[in-house]
Design a protein around this motif. Structure first.
Motif, short mmCIF file in Angstrom:
data_model
loop_
_atom_site.label_atom_id
_atom_site.label_comp_id
_atom_site.label_asym_id
_atom_site.label_seq_id
_atom_site.Cartn_x
_atom_site.Cartn_y
_atom_site.Cartn_z
N PHE A 72 -25.02 43.36 71.21
CA PHE A 72 -25.14 42.21 72.10
C PHE A 72 -24.01 42.20 73.14
CE2 PHE A 72 -27.29 40.32 68.23
CZ PHE A 72 -28.56 40.41 68.76
N LEU A 101 -28.28 34.98 75.74
CA LEU A 101 -27.62 36.01 74.95
C LEU A 101 -26.37 35.47 74.25
CD1 LEU A 101 -28.08 39.03 74.38
CD2 LEU A 101 -26.48 39.55 76.22
N THR A 107 -27.52 33.83 71.18
CA THR A 107 -27.86 34.85 70.18
C THR A 107 -26.60 35.38 69.51
OG1 THR A 107 -29.81 35.48 71.45
CG2 THR A 107 -29.02 37.05 69.83
N TYR A 114 -25.34 32.95 66.93
CA TYR A 114 -26.13 33.04 65.70
C TYR A 114 -25.73 34.27 64.89
CZ TYR A 114 -30.13 33.72 62.61
OH TYR A 114 -30.93 33.92 61.51
N ASP A 115 -25.48 35.38 65.57
CA ASP A 115 -25.02 36.60 64.90
C ASP A 115 -23.72 36.35 64.15
OD1 ASP A 115 -24.79 39.65 64.56
OD2 ASP A 115 -22.98 39.16 65.69
N MET A 117 -29.91 40.56 60.35
CA MET A 117 -29.66 41.12 61.69
C MET A 117 -29.95 42.63 61.68
SD MET A 117 -28.91 38.42 63.33
CE MET A 117 -28.45 39.13 64.90
N THR A 151 -34.60 43.26 64.49
CA THR A 151 -34.37 41.86 64.85
C THR A 151 -33.47 41.76 66.08
OG1 THR A 151 -34.59 41.17 62.53
CG2 THR A 151 -33.46 39.66 64.04
N CYS A 152 -32.43 42.58 66.12
CA CYS A 152 -31.51 42.56 67.27
C CYS A 152 -32.24 42.94 68.55
CB CYS A 152 -30.35 43.52 67.03
SG CYS A 152 -29.23 43.00 65.71
N LEU A 205 -34.44 39.99 69.59
CA LEU A 205 -33.65 38.89 70.15
C LEU A 205 -33.19 39.22 71.57
CD1 LEU A 205 -31.50 37.89 67.04
CD2 LEU A 205 -33.28 36.51 68.12
N ALA A 223 -36.23 39.12 73.86
CA ALA A 223 -36.63 37.73 74.10
C ALA A 223 -35.71 37.07 75.12
CB ALA A 223 -36.62 36.95 72.79
N SER A 224 -34.41 37.36 75.05
CA SER A 224 -33.45 36.78 76.00
C SER A 224 -33.74 37.25 77.42
CB SER A 224 -32.01 37.16 75.60
OG SER A 224 -31.68 36.64 74.34
#
Length: 307
Positions: A60, A112, A115, A118-119, A134, A138-139, A142, A145-146
């Motif tokens: 991320f 982001l 996200t 949340y991570d 994670m 999933t990463c 995410l 999606a961002s």
């Protein structure tokens, strides 16, 4: 649908028309821009080529640094050109493109950051399930999606702005094409555009912010309930300090500019606040992460040592 505007181009008035201040500003913002390119480029390269950084947090972070490179590039080069040559003409299509990419990258960045919060929550509060929750899939979802949500959000604004008529003067009181200055120039009704700005953009900004606040609320509660030693409590907070600093640097000016539910415009304030998240924050982010993150510093030294 073809745009019905009579304006074929706009003129960006820039930050200042004071000659001495223009030269100083050019040097200052050029240094900030180069810092952003070099610093964020170094982080992206390090995250890609250093196996130890192939974790969700650094995945991320690499996305964030990539965003910052593009984000500053959307506005700063045109602003630098304005310092050298004065008021800058920009075509109507170029203005819409700048507006689109600015809001695309900006909204992606706030998503982001949510996200990433949340991570950190999963890593600290559920460490045994971290690799399961994670997962790489999933990463990737995410991050996708961002980026996708940011693109759709920007597309809504650029399409709605393209449908406006501009039949008056074409001088944009800003250093780039943003929504508020363009709405002030429109001679057709802008009520729907302003509603979208107040509702949709505010939701895109506040949604991730709520996730960040809740994530750190649970992190703080977990640390004080489960961790007894001072050293044990400091470690989780030290890993989150960089993220919280970046959140503050981005969210404070963004919330000032876009969340007030009002059609009133304060051009000077908007321009000054925009400088923070469009030029200053992208240059500070790599410094914040490298100065406070030992793993990133070691990885950068390792890469430089190889070369």
């Amino acid at each position: 649908m073809l745009n019905q505007t009579e304006a074929s181009e706009f003129v960006l008035l820039g930050l200042t028309d004071i000659q001495g201040l223009q030269h100083f500003s050019f040097i200052a913002f050029l240094l900030l821009y180069l810092t952003s390119l070099v610093g964020n480029g170094a982080i992206v390269t390090t995250v890609i080529f250093e196996p130890r950084l192939h974790t969700p947090m650094y995945f991320f972070l690499g996305n964030l640094s990539c965003l910052d490179i593009f984000y500053s590039t959307v506005t700063v080069p045109k602003m630098l050109s304005g310092f050298l040559f004065g008021q800058q003409p920009i075509s109507f299509g170029g203005c819409l493109a700048q507006l689109h990419f600015f809001h695309f990258l900006g909204s992606t960045e706030v998503l982001l950051l949510g996200t990433m919060a949340y991570d950190r929550y999963v890593a600290i509060c559920n460490p045994l399930r971290y690799t399961l929750v994670m997962s790489p899939r999933t990463c990737l979802l995410l991050a996708t999606a961002s980026w996708s949500t940011g693109f759709v959000h920007a597309m809504v604004h650029s399409v709605m702005t393209s449908r406006l008529s501009f039949c008056g003067h074409n001088h944009v009181n800003h250093f780039f094409c943003d929504i508020k200055p363009l709405l002030n120039l429109a001679c057709s009704t802008t009520s729907l555009n302003m509603t979208l700005l107040n509702v949709v953009t505010t939701s895109v900004a506040l949604g991730p912010f709520i996730v960040i606040v809740l994530s750190y609320f649970y992190i703080i509660s977990f640390v004080f309930q489960k961790v007894q030693s001072q050293e044990g409590r400091w470690k989780p907070f030290s890993t989150c300090a960089s993220h919280l600093t970046v959140v503050a640097l981005l969210y404070i000016p963004v919330l000032c500019n876009y969340t007030p539910p009002s059609s009133e415009s304060f051009p000077k304030r908007d321009v000054q606040v925009s400088l923070m998240y469009s030029a200053v924050t992208p240059a500070l982010n790599p410094l914040i992460y490298t100065l406070r993150n030992r793993e990133v510093r070691l990885a950068l030294k390792k890469m430089l040592g190889r070369k």
